[in-house]
Design a protein around this motif. Structure first.
Motif, PDB file in Angstrom:
ATOM      1  N   LYS A  72      -3.642   5.454  -8.667  1.00 48.27           N
ATOM      2  CA  LYS A  72      -4.151   5.815  -7.328  1.00 48.27           C
ATOM      3  C   LYS A  72      -3.106   5.607  -6.239  1.00 48.27           C
ATOM      4  CE  LYS A  72      -8.482   7.123  -7.514  1.00 48.27           C
ATOM      5  NZ  LYS A  72      -8.914   8.380  -7.021  1.00 48.27           N
TER       6      LYS A  72
ATOM      7  N   GLY B 245      -7.005  -3.807  -7.123  1.00 47.42           N
ATOM      8  CA  GLY B 245      -7.632  -3.352  -5.880  1.00 47.42           C
ATOM      9  C   GLY B 245      -8.206  -1.950  -5.990  1.00 47.42           C
ATOM     10  N   CYS B 246      -7.416  -1.010  -6.499  1.00 49.17           N
ATOM     11  CA  CYS B 246      -7.887   0.376  -6.650  1.00 49.17           C
ATOM     12  C   CYS B 246      -8.988   0.471  -7.691  1.00 49.17           C
ATOM     13  CB  CYS B 246      -6.733   1.295  -7.030  1.00 49.17           C
ATOM     14  SG  CYS B 246      -5.567   1.585  -5.677  1.00 49.17           S
TER      15      CYS B 246
ATOM     16  N   LYS C 143     -12.209  -0.701  -5.998  1.00 50.83           N
ATOM     17  CA  LYS C 143     -12.702   0.281  -5.022  1.00 50.83           C
ATOM     18  C   LYS C 143     -13.348   1.479  -5.701  1.00 50.83           C
ATOM     19  CE  LYS C 143      -8.987  -0.402  -1.890  1.00 50.83           C
ATOM     20  NZ  LYS C 143      -7.858   0.246  -1.231  1.00 50.83           N
ATOM     21  N   ASN C 144     -12.736   1.963  -6.764  1.00 43.80           N
ATOM     22  CA  ASN C 144     -13.194   3.194  -7.402  1.00 43.80           C
ATOM     23  C   ASN C 144     -14.159   2.986  -8.561  1.00 43.80           C
ATOM     24  OD1 ASN C 144     -11.590   5.003  -5.779  1.00 43.80           O
ATOM     25  ND2 ASN C 144      -9.841   4.083  -6.801  1.00 43.80           N
TER      26      ASN C 144
ATOM     27  N   LYS D 213     -21.646  -0.003  -6.851  1.00 43.71           N
ATOM     28  CA  LYS D 213     -21.957   0.911  -5.754  1.00 43.71           C
ATOM     29  C   LYS D 213     -23.393   0.669  -5.297  1.00 43.71           C
ATOM     30  CE  LYS D 213     -18.284   3.749  -6.440  1.00 43.71           C
ATOM     31  NZ  LYS D 213     -17.300   2.823  -6.880  1.00 43.71           N
TER      32      LYS D 213
ATOM     33  N   GLY E 195     -20.339  -5.434  -1.098  1.00 43.13           N
ATOM     34  CA  GLY E 195     -19.106  -5.325  -0.340  1.00 43.13           C
ATOM     35  C   GLY E 195     -19.240  -5.556   1.154  1.00 43.13           C
TER      36      GLY E 195
END
Length: 112
Positions: free
Chosen positions: A67, A88-89, A92-93, A97, A102
């Motif tokens: 990413k 980190g990426c 996030k991805n 969800k 977060g």
């Protein structure tokens, strides 16, 4: 008998052709086997430039987050579906969800 044979030099014999499944067409690679392929770029990875991560060979320059491009180490690496990411990426991805994730401690409600 020619002069070379009298000196003990044998004429070069031609080896029979042996078909191979190695896609590398160089004579050296056909005889000794080709190098492993980089998981990112697909080029050959030789021992001097090889890094193994997620069970696959990588070039030093290709061993980066898919990413953000950040350089990775074995401690900062996460893998998903054959691709490598920084932590980190990946979070996030691929992290949780939905509502309530977060937001941090500021979203907590204290009941008295």
């Amino acid at each position: 008998m020619d002069r070379g044979e009298r000196l003990g030099i044998k004429p070069e014999s031609v080896q029979p052709h042996r078909p191979t499944t190695n896609p590398n067409t160089s004579k050296f690679a056909q005889k000794y086997g080709g190098a492993e392929k980089c998981s990112r770029c697909g080029d050959s990875v030789y021992a001097a430039e090889k890094i193994t991560g997620a069970g696959k060979p990588w070039h030093k320059n290709c061993f980066r987050c898919a990413k953000c491009g950040k350089s990775l180490e074995s401690t900062t690496l996460t893998e998903k579906e054959g691709e490598i990411y920084c932590k980190g990426c990946y979070a996030k991805n691929s992290g949780p969800k939905g509502f309530g994730y977060g937001q941090g401690a500021g979203a907590l409600v204290h009941a008295q």
